[in-house]
Design an enzyme around this catalytic site. Structure first.
Site, mmCIF file in Angstrom:
data_model
loop_
_atom_site.group_PDB
_atom_site.id
_atom_site.type_symbol
_atom_site.label_atom_id
_atom_site.label_comp_id
_atom_site.label_asym_id
_atom_site.label_seq_id
_atom_site.Cartn_x
_atom_site.Cartn_y
_atom_site.Cartn_z
ATOM 1 N N ASP A 192 0.887 -1.164 0.000
ATOM 2 C CA ASP A 192 0.000 0.000 0.000
ATOM 3 C C ASP A 192 0.925 1.214 0.000
ATOM 4 O O ASP A 192 1.618 1.472 0.986
ATOM 5 C CB ASP A 192 -0.878 -0.025 1.248
ATOM 6 C CG ASP A 192 -1.761 1.213 1.356
ATOM 7 O OD1 ASP A 192 -1.494 2.216 0.655
ATOM 8 O OD2 ASP A 192 -2.701 1.192 2.166
ATOM 9 N N VAL A 193 0.948 1.959 -1.098
ATOM 10 C CA VAL A 193 1.956 3.007 -1.244
ATOM 11 C C VAL A 193 1.741 4.186 -0.299
ATOM 12 O O VAL A 193 2.627 5.030 -0.158
ATOM 13 C CB VAL A 193 2.043 3.521 -2.699
ATOM 14 C CG1 VAL A 193 2.447 2.402 -3.642
ATOM 15 C CG2 VAL A 193 0.728 4.173 -3.134
ATOM 16 N N TYR A 205 -7.675 14.630 -9.908
ATOM 17 C CA TYR A 205 -6.821 13.657 -10.606
ATOM 18 C C TYR A 205 -5.878 14.370 -11.571
ATOM 19 O O TYR A 205 -4.684 14.064 -11.648
ATOM 20 C CB TYR A 205 -7.710 12.664 -11.352
ATOM 21 C CG TYR A 205 -6.991 11.546 -12.061
ATOM 22 C CD1 TYR A 205 -6.320 10.563 -11.346
ATOM 23 C CD2 TYR A 205 -7.007 11.457 -13.453
ATOM 24 C CE1 TYR A 205 -5.681 9.516 -12.003
ATOM 25 C CE2 TYR A 205 -6.376 10.423 -14.115
ATOM 26 C CZ TYR A 205 -5.720 9.450 -13.384
ATOM 27 O OH TYR A 205 -5.082 8.426 -14.045
ATOM 28 N N LYS A 224 -1.782 14.291 -11.155
ATOM 29 C CA LYS A 224 -1.028 13.685 -12.259
ATOM 30 C C LYS A 224 -0.094 14.710 -12.905
ATOM 31 O O LYS A 224 0.996 14.379 -13.346
ATOM 32 C CB LYS A 224 -2.003 13.089 -13.285
ATOM 33 C CG LYS A 224 -2.648 11.787 -12.816
ATOM 34 C CD LYS A 224 -1.574 10.733 -12.576
ATOM 35 C CE LYS A 224 -2.103 9.392 -12.140
ATOM 36 N NZ LYS A 224 -1.041 8.420 -11.827
#
Lengths: 234, 255
Positions: B64-65, B158, B162
């Protein structure tokens, strides 16, 4: 007073934000128009939604907010450091905090700006070129810039335009102040500027004025690089 | 015949499904030992089987990052077993990444869901991988998105996180270039679990999306997104760093 047009400059305490605040305020007094220019700076925690909301609520009592200039990047982002030497708190302060500040401020701008209003971001060009030891700054700048593009698409139906002007990092940090003893981060660029050096503040204020015209209303989601031809993005 | 990634050790985060899974399998086809970083390894046995079937060596890793201890342990396990790390591919995204976001009213908690996976974990994974990538003169590859370039109206959070990865790539490429570490990103347009759900519920909408792609279809994670990712992790890309490769079937030509 409530009929007055209001411009809000976010990040008006230092650097390019301070210089733009002064430039816009002087322009008001020079041409005799009645715009009110309000600066928000270090007295506000831009990562605190309630503080930002309270500030905008107070400004809205002074007139119609029809222009917002956003120049805020957290100061800690300008201290060079390799990412491997950062702990999570340092990474957050230098990078993520500026992203949250932009998000919170844009939300409040949306609640308070008039239809047809103009939002202009002023950011350093580092996000486009990348600078060693300024990774969080570069990450934040690109994140904020594209957040603004998404916002431009969302707010277009209200004829609100959202555009970004980028300047060289030294101009962003200093504005009209002399460098003095301050050591600025080294930025690898594509070379010298094509045009002779000039006042970045005057360049940016001129572009803000242009974006505020009727013709400027056709531009949104755009990036204007006011670095006198240094980066010349492909 | 020697494959591009023979014997190379590569960790792929978010490898349980979608682009991450496709990239992991493509790395396997190129001969890599693939660390399959997922939140629940017990649910990703089929991915390991697919990696093995493709000719690679699978290593299922709990990763789980958003949990720095887990990502550190995943890297440590690869180092303990194989003694090297040649590339790290950070593909994981928030589970809510494809949900339309009401930007003007969205909460900081939702922002945190996006930022913790895509912004903070990018930094943390890079730091954790650094000594190993320096030793191997390896590569860091971030899976970003065209949304992070165009600024998507329905996906503003998002898009922002990103985009931050693109700034990260450009800056870190300069910072780590002297160490011989290359830093790049891929912006894919590909079939995802969210799009597969959309295909089931609203196939006409998927057709409309496909009609915007000059090549007439959405990318396949394994066969369309995988090979460019393999390239960027291989020696064939030894002189490529600081770049974002848009792999979108021509959908995005002005980015």
């Amino acid at each position: 007073m409530v009929n007055e047009n209001v411009t809000v400059v976010i990040g008006a305490d230092r650097g390019i934000g301070r210089a733009i605040f002064d430039g816009l305020r002087n322009a008001v007094s020079d041409d005799g128009t009645s715009d009110v220019v309000v600066g928000l700076g270090d007295e506000i925690d831009f990562a605190d939604p309630s503080a930002v909301a309270a500030s905008f609520a107070e400004i809205a009592t002074r007139g119609t907010i029809n222009r917002v200039v956003f120049c805020f990047i957290d100061e800690s982002a300008f201290t060079p450091a390799p990412i491997i030497e950062m702990d999570e708190a340092a990474w957050d302060a230098a990078g993520e905090r500026s992203l949250r500040a932009a998000l919170i401020t844009f939300q409040e701008v949306h609640r308070n700006i008039a239809d047809g209003g103009r939002v202009v971001l002023v950011l350093p060009t580092v996000g486009a070129v990348g600078v060693a030891d300024l990774v969080p700054l570069c990450s934040a700048v690109e994140g904020v810039r594209v957040m603004a593009k998404a916002v431009a698409r969302r707010w277009g139906a209200r004829s609100i335009t959202v555009n970004t002007i980028e300047v060289e990092l030294s101009a962003f940090i200093l504005g009209d102040e002399p460098v003095g003893d301050r050591v600025l981060p080294a930025v690898a660029t594509l070379g010298a500027s094509a045009l002779p050096a000039g006042s970045a503040t005057q360049d940016v204020v001129g572009l803000i004025d242009m974006l505020s015209t009727d013709a400027g209303g056709a531009l949104t989601g755009a990036l204007l690089v006011a670095d006198r031809g240094t980066v010349m993005q492909p | 015949m020697t494959k591009l990634l023979d014997g190379r050790v590569i960790l792929v985060t978010g490898a349980a499904a979608g682009v991450g899974r496709g990239v992991a399998v493509a790395m396997a086809e190129a001969g890599a030992i693939v660390g399959i970083g997922v939140r629940r390894p017990e649910n990703a046995v089929d991915v390991a089987d697919e990696v093995a079937a493709a000719g690679g060596t699978p290593v299922l890793l709990r990763c789980d990052v958003t949990d720095g201890a887990q990502s550190a342990a995943a890297i440590a396990e690869l180092m303990a077993t194989y003694g090297r790390l040649d590339a790290l591919v950070h593909n994981a995204v928030s589970n809510r990444s494809s949900e339309p976001t009401d930007f003007e009213n969205a909460s900081l908690e939702l922002w945190e869901e996006h930022a913790s996976v895509t912004v903070r974990a990018t930094w943390r994974l890079a730091v954790q991988a650094y000594p190993h990538l320096k030793a191997s003169r390896g590569a860091l590859l971030l899976m970003t998105s065209p949304a992070g370039i165009e600024g998507s109206a329905p996906l503003p959070f998002y898009s922002a996180v990103k985009a931050s990865q693109r700034g990260f790539v450009r800056a870190l490429a300069r910072e780590w270039g002297p160490d011989g570490i290359r830093v790049n990103s891929v912006a894919p347009l590909a079939i995802s679990p969210a799009l597969e759900n959309l295909q089931a519920t609203d196939p006409e909408r998927v057709k409309r999306i496909e009609s915007l792609v000059p090549l007439g279809r959405l990318g396949d994670p394994r066969t369309d997104i995988g090979p460019p990712s393999v390239f960027l992790c291989s020696d064939e890309a030894r002189y490529v760093t600081g770049q974002t490769l848009v792999v979108s079937g021509g959908r995005f030509t002005s980015l």
